[in-house]
Design a protein around this motif. Structure first.
Motif, PDB file in Angstrom:
ATOM      1  N   THR A 185       0.814  -1.210   0.000  1.00 21.59           N
ATOM      2  CA  THR A 185       0.000   0.000   0.000  1.00 21.59           C
ATOM      3  C   THR A 185       0.854   1.268   0.000  1.00 21.59           C
ATOM      4  OG1 THR A 185      -0.201  -0.112   2.402  1.00 21.59           O
ATOM      5  CG2 THR A 185      -1.986  -1.052   1.109  1.00 21.59           C
ATOM      6  N   ILE A 186       1.922   1.270   0.758  1.00 23.06           N
ATOM      7  CA  ILE A 186       2.810   2.435   0.760  1.00 23.06           C
ATOM      8  C   ILE A 186       3.470   2.612  -0.595  1.00 23.06           C
ATOM      9  CG2 ILE A 186       4.916   3.422   1.784  1.00 23.06           C
ATOM     10  CD1 ILE A 186       2.443   3.571   3.564  1.00 23.06           C
ATOM     11  N   SER A 187       3.878   1.521  -1.205  1.00 17.71           N
ATOM     12  CA  SER A 187       4.487   1.578  -2.529  1.00 17.71           C
ATOM     13  C   SER A 187       3.489   2.071  -3.569  1.00 17.71           C
ATOM     14  CB  SER A 187       5.011   0.202  -2.921  1.00 17.71           C
ATOM     15  OG  SER A 187       5.503   0.216  -4.232  1.00 17.71           O
ATOM     16  N   ALA A 188       2.227   1.649  -3.450  1.00 16.90           N
ATOM     17  CA  ALA A 188       1.206   2.085  -4.407  1.00 16.90           C
ATOM     18  C   ALA A 188       0.920   3.576  -4.257  1.00 16.90           C
ATOM     19  CB  ALA A 188      -0.070   1.283  -4.213  1.00 16.90           C
ATOM     20  N   PHE A 189       0.768   4.051  -3.024  1.00 15.78           N
ATOM     21  CA  PHE A 189       0.456   5.463  -2.810  1.00 15.78           C
ATOM     22  C   PHE A 189       1.619   6.361  -3.216  1.00 15.78           C
ATOM     23  CE2 PHE A 189       0.181   9.304  -0.184  1.00 15.78           C
ATOM     24  CZ  PHE A 189      -1.045   9.771  -0.638  1.00 15.78           C
ATOM     25  N   ILE A 216      -5.664  -1.030  -4.471  1.00 18.48           N
ATOM     26  CA  ILE A 216      -4.291  -0.716  -4.895  1.00 18.48           C
ATOM     27  C   ILE A 216      -4.303   0.224  -6.095  1.00 18.48           C
ATOM     28  CG2 ILE A 216      -2.174  -1.729  -5.862  1.00 18.48           C
ATOM     29  CD1 ILE A 216      -2.445  -2.277  -2.923  1.00 18.48           C
ATOM     30  N   ILE A 217      -5.198  -0.026  -7.053  1.00 17.75           N
ATOM     31  CA  ILE A 217      -5.309   0.855  -8.226  1.00 17.75           C
ATOM     32  C   ILE A 217      -5.724   2.255  -7.793  1.00 17.75           C
ATOM     33  CG2 ILE A 217      -6.661   1.283 -10.315  1.00 17.75           C
ATOM     34  CD1 ILE A 217      -6.734  -1.772 -10.683  1.00 17.75           C
ATOM     35  N   GLY A 218      -6.694   2.346  -6.887  1.00 21.71           N
ATOM     36  CA  GLY A 218      -7.125   3.649  -6.385  1.00 21.71           C
ATOM     37  C   GLY A 218      -6.022   4.385  -5.661  1.00 21.71           C
ATOM     38  N   LEU A 219      -5.240   3.672  -4.871  1.00 17.41           N
ATOM     39  CA  LEU A 219      -4.118   4.304  -4.171  1.00 17.41           C
ATOM     40  C   LEU A 219      -3.072   4.822  -5.147  1.00 17.41           C
ATOM     41  CD1 LEU A 219      -3.587   1.932  -1.124  1.00 17.41           C
ATOM     42  CD2 LEU A 219      -4.274   4.330  -1.068  1.00 17.41           C
ATOM     43  N   MET A 220      -2.814   4.070  -6.200  1.00 18.96           N
ATOM     44  CA  MET A 220      -1.858   4.530  -7.208  1.00 18.96           C
ATOM     45  C   MET A 220      -2.358   5.802  -7.883  1.00 18.96           C
ATOM     46  SD  MET A 220      -0.238   1.307  -9.150  1.00 18.96           S
ATOM     47  CE  MET A 220      -1.285  -0.096  -8.864  1.00 18.96           C
ATOM     48  N   PHE A 221      -3.647   5.835  -8.210  1.00 25.21           N
ATOM     49  CA  PHE A 221      -4.207   7.017  -8.869  1.00 25.21           C
ATOM     50  C   PHE A 221      -4.191   8.223  -7.944  1.00 25.21           C
ATOM     51  CE2 PHE A 221      -7.755   9.703 -10.233  1.00 25.21           C
ATOM     52  CZ  PHE A 221      -7.362   9.952 -11.531  1.00 25.21           C
TER      53      PHE A 221
END
Length: 71
Positions: A9-13, A34-39
């Motif tokens: 999650t930290i890596s995605a954000f 995970i997709i939402g956190l990346m966006f």
């Protein structure tokens, strides 16, 4: 397992691009998170930087306006 989820999650954000390899094992809802956190991580940092760069400044003067007669 929880440290892997935390790292994911930290890596995605932070949009780092690193993965522990558990993304494929997550359920569909987890992958969407995970997709939402990346966006959000990507758009959020760009939005914050542009908001800080484009601050309105008070100008204590005004240019004169006139319609000159030509002809």
């Amino acid at each position: 397992m929880t440290i892997d989820l935390f790292d994911e999650t930290i890596s995605a954000f932070a949009t780092v691009g690193l993965s522990t390899g558990i993304t494929a094992d997550l359920p569909a809802v987890g992958q969407l998170v995970i997709i939402g956190l990346m966006f959000i991580g990507r758009v959020g940092t760009i939005t914050l930087a542009s908001a800080l760069a484009q601050q309105e400044r008070y100008v204590p003067f005004r240019y004169p306006e006139e319609r000159p007669i030509v002809g």
